[in-house]
Design a protein around this motif. Structure first.
Motif, PDB file in Angstrom:
ATOM      1  N   HIS A 123      -2.076   6.437   5.494  1.00  0.00           N
ATOM      2  CA  HIS A 123      -2.435   5.613   4.346  1.00  0.00           C
ATOM      3  C   HIS A 123      -3.705   6.160   3.724  1.00  0.00           C
ATOM      4  O   HIS A 123      -4.652   6.506   4.421  1.00  0.00           O
ATOM      5  CB  HIS A 123      -2.643   4.169   4.791  1.00  0.00           C
ATOM      6  CG  HIS A 123      -3.278   3.310   3.754  1.00  0.00           C
ATOM      7  ND1 HIS A 123      -2.621   2.908   2.622  1.00  0.00           N
ATOM      8  CD2 HIS A 123      -4.528   2.790   3.677  1.00  0.00           C
ATOM      9  CE1 HIS A 123      -3.438   2.174   1.884  1.00  0.00           C
ATOM     10  NE2 HIS A 123      -4.595   2.087   2.514  1.00  0.00           N
ATOM     11  N   GLU A 124      -3.747   6.220   2.421  1.00  0.00           N
ATOM     12  CA  GLU A 124      -4.949   6.611   1.692  1.00  0.00           C
ATOM     13  C   GLU A 124      -5.609   5.341   1.166  1.00  0.00           C
ATOM     14  O   GLU A 124      -4.973   4.543   0.485  1.00  0.00           O
ATOM     15  CB  GLU A 124      -4.588   7.557   0.545  1.00  0.00           C
ATOM     16  CG  GLU A 124      -5.706   7.857  -0.407  1.00  0.00           C
ATOM     17  CD  GLU A 124      -6.967   8.364   0.274  1.00  0.00           C
ATOM     18  OE1 GLU A 124      -8.055   7.910  -0.117  1.00  0.00           O
ATOM     19  OE2 GLU A 124      -6.874   9.170   1.202  1.00  0.00           O
ATOM     20  N   TYR A 125      -6.895   5.142   1.482  1.00  0.00           N
ATOM     21  CA  TYR A 125      -7.570   3.892   1.132  1.00  0.00           C
ATOM     22  C   TYR A 125      -7.733   3.702  -0.371  1.00  0.00           C
ATOM     23  O   TYR A 125      -7.842   2.585  -0.842  1.00  0.00           O
ATOM     24  CB  TYR A 125      -8.920   3.791   1.843  1.00  0.00           C
ATOM     25  CG  TYR A 125      -8.744   3.471   3.294  1.00  0.00           C
ATOM     26  CD1 TYR A 125      -8.402   2.198   3.704  1.00  0.00           C
ATOM     27  CD2 TYR A 125      -8.863   4.457   4.256  1.00  0.00           C
ATOM     28  CE1 TYR A 125      -8.203   1.895   5.030  1.00  0.00           C
ATOM     29  CE2 TYR A 125      -8.671   4.172   5.585  1.00  0.00           C
ATOM     30  CZ  TYR A 125      -8.346   2.890   5.962  1.00  0.00           C
ATOM     31  OH  TYR A 125      -8.137   2.599   7.280  1.00  0.00           O
ATOM     32  N   SER A 126      -7.747   4.786  -1.121  1.00  0.00           N
ATOM     33  CA  SER A 126      -7.790   4.617  -2.578  1.00  0.00           C
ATOM     34  C   SER A 126      -6.418   4.219  -3.107  1.00  0.00           C
ATOM     35  O   SER A 126      -6.280   3.910  -4.283  1.00  0.00           O
ATOM     36  CB  SER A 126      -8.245   5.914  -3.244  1.00  0.00           C
ATOM     37  OG  SER A 126      -7.262   6.919  -3.092  1.00  0.00           O
ATOM     38  N   ASN A 127      -5.408   4.249  -2.231  1.00  0.00           N
ATOM     39  CA  ASN A 127      -4.034   3.868  -2.543  1.00  0.00           C
ATOM     40  C   ASN A 127      -3.409   4.779  -3.599  1.00  0.00           C
ATOM     41  O   ASN A 127      -2.538   4.367  -4.348  1.00  0.00           O
ATOM     42  CB  ASN A 127      -3.950   2.400  -2.959  1.00  0.00           C
ATOM     43  CG  ASN A 127      -2.576   1.824  -2.694  1.00  0.00           C
ATOM     44  OD1 ASN A 127      -1.858   2.328  -1.836  1.00  0.00           O
ATOM     45  ND2 ASN A 127      -2.206   0.794  -3.412  1.00  0.00           N
ATOM     46  N   ASP A 128      -3.873   6.026  -3.663  1.00  0.00           N
ATOM     47  CA  ASP A 128      -3.347   6.946  -4.653  1.00  0.00           C
ATOM     48  C   ASP A 128      -3.215   8.333  -4.029  1.00  0.00           C
ATOM     49  O   ASP A 128      -4.215   9.000  -3.776  1.00  0.00           O
ATOM     50  CB  ASP A 128      -4.269   6.996  -5.868  1.00  0.00           C
ATOM     51  CG  ASP A 128      -3.700   7.822  -6.996  1.00  0.00           C
ATOM     52  OD1 ASP A 128      -2.463   8.032  -7.008  1.00  0.00           O
ATOM     53  OD2 ASP A 128      -4.478   8.236  -7.868  1.00  0.00           O
ATOM     54  N   GLN A 178       0.856  -1.178   0.000  1.00  0.00           N
ATOM     55  CA  GLN A 178       0.000   0.000   0.000  1.00  0.00           C
ATOM     56  C   GLN A 178       0.893   1.229   0.000  1.00  0.00           C
ATOM     57  O   GLN A 178       2.055   1.168   0.386  1.00  0.00           O
ATOM     58  CB  GLN A 178      -0.884   0.009   1.257  1.00  0.00           C
ATOM     59  CG  GLN A 178      -1.757  -1.208   1.418  1.00  0.00           C
ATOM     60  CD  GLN A 178      -2.854  -1.257   0.386  1.00  0.00           C
ATOM     61  OE1 GLN A 178      -3.471  -0.242   0.094  1.00  0.00           O
ATOM     62  NE2 GLN A 178      -3.074  -2.415  -0.193  1.00  0.00           N
ATOM     63  N   THR A 228     -10.641  14.045  -0.890  1.00  0.00           N
ATOM     64  CA  THR A 228     -10.576  13.025  -1.932  1.00  0.00           C
ATOM     65  C   THR A 228     -11.909  13.026  -2.675  1.00  0.00           C
ATOM     66  O   THR A 228     -12.828  13.774  -2.338  1.00  0.00           O
ATOM     67  CB  THR A 228     -10.305  11.625  -1.346  1.00  0.00           C
ATOM     68  OG1 THR A 228     -11.345  11.304  -0.415  1.00  0.00           O
ATOM     69  CG2 THR A 228      -8.955  11.552  -0.672  1.00  0.00           C
ATOM     70  N   GLU A 229     -12.010  12.166  -3.677  1.00  0.00           N
ATOM     71  CA  GLU A 229     -13.253  12.098  -4.440  1.00  0.00           C
ATOM     72  C   GLU A 229     -14.411  11.578  -3.595  1.00  0.00           C
ATOM     73  O   GLU A 229     -15.542  12.032  -3.737  1.00  0.00           O
ATOM     74  CB  GLU A 229     -13.067  11.195  -5.655  1.00  0.00           C
ATOM     75  CG  GLU A 229     -12.141  11.772  -6.703  1.00  0.00           C
ATOM     76  CD  GLU A 229     -11.955  10.836  -7.885  1.00  0.00           C
ATOM     77  OE1 GLU A 229     -12.672   9.816  -7.977  1.00  0.00           O
ATOM     78  OE2 GLU A 229     -11.080  11.121  -8.714  1.00  0.00           O
ATOM     79  N   LYS A 230     -14.137  10.624  -2.717  1.00  0.00           N
ATOM     80  CA  LYS A 230     -15.199  10.034  -1.894  1.00  0.00           C
ATOM     81  C   LYS A 230     -15.578  10.904  -0.700  1.00  0.00           C
ATOM     82  O   LYS A 230     -16.729  10.938  -0.290  1.00  0.00           O
ATOM     83  CB  LYS A 230     -14.784   8.659  -1.387  1.00  0.00           C
ATOM     84  CG  LYS A 230     -14.880   7.573  -2.405  1.00  0.00           C
ATOM     85  CD  LYS A 230     -14.647   6.240  -1.739  1.00  0.00           C
ATOM     86  CE  LYS A 230     -14.893   5.117  -2.707  1.00  0.00           C
ATOM     87  NZ  LYS A 230     -14.738   3.813  -2.084  1.00  0.00           N
ATOM     88  N   HIS A 231     -14.575  11.591  -0.105  1.00  0.00           N
ATOM     89  CA  HIS A 231     -14.821  12.344   1.124  1.00  0.00           C
ATOM     90  C   HIS A 231     -14.288  13.765   0.977  1.00  0.00           C
ATOM     91  O   HIS A 231     -13.189  13.969   0.469  1.00  0.00           O
ATOM     92  CB  HIS A 231     -14.138  11.663   2.318  1.00  0.00           C
ATOM     93  CG  HIS A 231     -14.538  10.238   2.490  1.00  0.00           C
ATOM     94  ND1 HIS A 231     -15.768   9.860   2.962  1.00  0.00           N
ATOM     95  CD2 HIS A 231     -13.872   9.089   2.222  1.00  0.00           C
ATOM     96  CE1 HIS A 231     -15.839   8.542   2.996  1.00  0.00           C
ATOM     97  NE2 HIS A 231     -14.700   8.054   2.544  1.00  0.00           N
ATOM     98  N   ASN A 272     -10.592  14.507   4.935  1.00  0.00           N
ATOM     99  CA  ASN A 272      -9.944  13.372   5.577  1.00  0.00           C
ATOM    100  C   ASN A 272      -8.934  13.945   6.557  1.00  0.00           C
ATOM    101  O   ASN A 272      -8.098  14.762   6.159  1.00  0.00           O
ATOM    102  CB  ASN A 272      -9.208  12.503   4.549  1.00  0.00           C
ATOM    103  CG  ASN A 272     -10.154  11.875   3.563  1.00  0.00           C
ATOM    104  OD1 ASN A 272     -10.945  11.023   3.933  1.00  0.00           O
ATOM    105  ND2 ASN A 272     -10.090  12.297   2.318  1.00  0.00           N
TER     106      ASN A 272
END
Length: 180
Positions: A138-143, A66, A100-103, A106
């Motif tokens: 860590h970013e959950y989108s891994n980007d 990751q 991020t795009e989802k939130h 963060n």
């Protein structure tokens, strides 16, 4: 039947003492609510860089690689105004905020320290690195590409008696993430 026995007198005495202690605790708690702590000298953290790299931590994500970010920063802050007779300790922490795009927001704690005495309240930290094991970033989108974060100092005051008090300083300018 005797009304003035030793046990009756002791019971009356401890009843009065406990009532006075409860009243004293209530007064101290109200005083802490009315007089919120204030910090004047908290400048934004000077973040040198925020780099990310692929890493493998065995305790998370089933041994997959990751992207984890590491932040290097300087910090100069004076938390001496937070100390009074009722302060047990102060927890200070650096928070990275990024969208991020989802939130939309963060928040990740990248560094922290517990101040146990007023002598420790002036923090001058130079070239500090965030600890990947204590605070994995860590970013959950891994980007992390095309992302940038703002960094803000936060604090929580733990009193000896009463409610927790917290606050935050000014936010830094956005720092983009770069790949190692």
């Amino acid at each position: 039947m005797l009304l003035d026995t030793t046990s009756n007198r002791a019971s009356a005495f401890f009843s009065k003492v406990s009532s006075m202690l409860i009243l004293l605790c209530a007064i101290i708690t109200v005083q802490n609510i009315v007089k919120a702590p204030n910090v004047d000298k908290v400048f934004p953290a000077n973040v040198h860089y925020a780099k990310y790299k692929p890493a493998r931590f065995y305790h998370a994500f089933h041994n997959k690689k990751q992207n984890y970010a590491q932040v290097k920063f300087d910090l100069d802050a004076d938390f001496s105004n937070l100390w009074n007779w009722n302060t047990k300790h102060v927890v200070v922490y650096l928070v990275a905020s990024y969208p991020t795009e989802k939130h939309d927001v963060n928040n990740v704690i990248v560094w922290d320290r517990i101040l146990s005495t007023p002598d420790e309240s002036h923090l001058q930290v130079k070239n500090a690195l965030s600890n990947l094991h204590a605070h994995p970033f860590h970013e959950y989108s891994n980007d992390f590409s095309n992302l940038e974060a703002n960094y803000t100092m936060h604090w929580t005051v733990s009193p000896k008696l009463g409610f927790l008090a917290w606050g935050s300083g000014m936010s830094s300018l956005g720092v983009p993430f770069t790949k190692i």
